[in-house]
Design an enzyme around this catalytic site. Structure first.
Site, PDB file in Angstrom:
ATOM      1  N   SER A   1      -9.934  42.982 -38.043  1.00 13.51           N
ATOM      2  CA  SER A   1     -10.044  43.423 -39.442  1.00 13.51           C
ATOM      3  C   SER A   1     -10.834  42.455 -40.307  1.00 13.51           C
ATOM      4  CB  SER A   1      -8.649  43.630 -40.036  1.00 13.51           C
ATOM      5  OG  SER A   1      -7.789  42.540 -39.791  1.00 13.51           O
TER       6      SER A   1
ATOM      7  N   SER B   1     -12.522  56.855 -30.691  1.00  9.98           N
ATOM      8  CA  SER B   1     -13.939  57.151 -30.915  1.00  9.98           C
ATOM      9  C   SER B   1     -14.185  58.609 -30.576  1.00  9.98           C
ATOM     10  CB  SER B   1     -14.818  56.275 -30.034  1.00  9.98           C
ATOM     11  OG  SER B   1     -16.169  56.721 -30.063  1.00  9.98           O
TER      12      SER B   1
ATOM     13  N   TYR C   1     -17.635  52.550 -22.296  1.00 12.50           N
ATOM     14  CA  TYR C   1     -16.958  52.595 -23.589  1.00 12.50           C
ATOM     15  C   TYR C   1     -16.329  53.970 -23.804  1.00 12.50           C
ATOM     16  CZ  TYR C   1     -16.454  52.732 -28.703  1.00 12.50           C
ATOM     17  OH  TYR C   1     -15.971  52.872 -29.981  1.00 12.50           O
TER      18      TYR C   1
END
Length: 264
Positions: free
Chosen positions: A15, A141, A154
């Site tokens: 973050s 994603s 990925y």
């Protein structure tokens, strides 16, 4: 809308920039005390200082979640923080196709996206169960459902994250702890902007990002919403799923992608 998050304690991995920083900022604005995480002390502290300057409560923990020892230390700190909302945002990516991907790249993708998240879940879930309340949100994603041929390992790792979330939700049935995934589409982070600015410069173009963005949205990420996503788009979805208001939402993969997954 009051999301009823005031006083909750959140840990957001990765973050110190990008989507993770946007999520940390939104949770802090909703009243959460946020433990900011990163590998770079300067960037992580800058985010925490911004949250505090806006009236929030924030501290920093540093460590590479791909390294077992460092990840355990981060998990211990998150446990001591009293984490009730875990946002697993860390997820390294690389561009490889089936001709260039190596076994090592597969291992790195799985370790960085799947194992790192699972380690934090196992460390923090017991205390959530004891409280009878908790929220686990994995950042996935759109590649999980529309695999990208130039990011093969990925895409597969993010599909594993979605699968893991569903099984976790079932495992936590009746505990008051929910598990969900938020899957971003193409988000206009600083890294993405830099990538396209570099590509334009290499092609001899002097276009700036405001000039490039409409073309990127139309050619690289065509979607029914007609624009690229922002960190704020993802943060809003995460904040809602983290809230008590979302207690009946469990085990889902929420695509925040402008509808790109349905575009041929």
């Amino acid at each position: 809308m009051d999301l009823e998050l005031a006083g909750r304690r959140a840990f957001v991995s990765a973050s110190s920039a990008g989507i993770g920083a946007a999520v940390a900022g939104r949770l802090a604005a909703e009243g959460c005390a946020v433990l900011v995480h990163g590998r770079d002390a300067e960037r992580a502290n800058r985010v925490a200082e911004e949250l505090r300057a806006a009236g929030g409560t924030a501290q920093v923990v540093l460590g590479d979640l791909a390294d077992g020892t460092a990840a355990d230390e981060v998990a211990d700190r998150a446990l001591a923080w009293g984490t009730e909302v875990l946002v697993n945002n860390a997820g390294p990516y690389a561009e490889h196709d089936w001709d260039t991907v190596t076994p090592a790249a597969w291992m790195e993708a799985m370790n960085g996206n799947v194992v790192s998240a699972a380690r934090l879940v196992q460390a923090l879930v017991p205390s959530m169960r004891e409280r009878g309340w908790g929220r686990i949100i994995h950042v996935g994603s759109r590649a999980a459902t529309t695999p990208l041929p130039h990011m093969v390992e990925y895409s597969a790792a993010k599909a594993a994250v979605v699968n893991m979330t569903t099984s976790l939700a079932q495992h936590l049935a009746g505990t008051g702890v929910t598990a969900n995934t938020v899957s971003p589409g193409v988000i206009a982070t600083a890294g993405l902007r830099q990538m396209f600015e570099d590509r334009a410069a290499a092609a001899g173009s002097t276009e700036s990002w405001p000039e490039l963005e409409p073309r990127v949205a139309a050619e690289y990420a065509p979607n029914p919403s007609g624009r690229l996503g922002t960190g704020a788009d993802i943060a809003a979805a995460v904040a809602f799923l983290a809230s008590p208001l979302a207690g009946y939402i469990n085990g889902i993969d929420l695509r925040v992608d402008g509808g790109i997954a349905r575009v041929p």
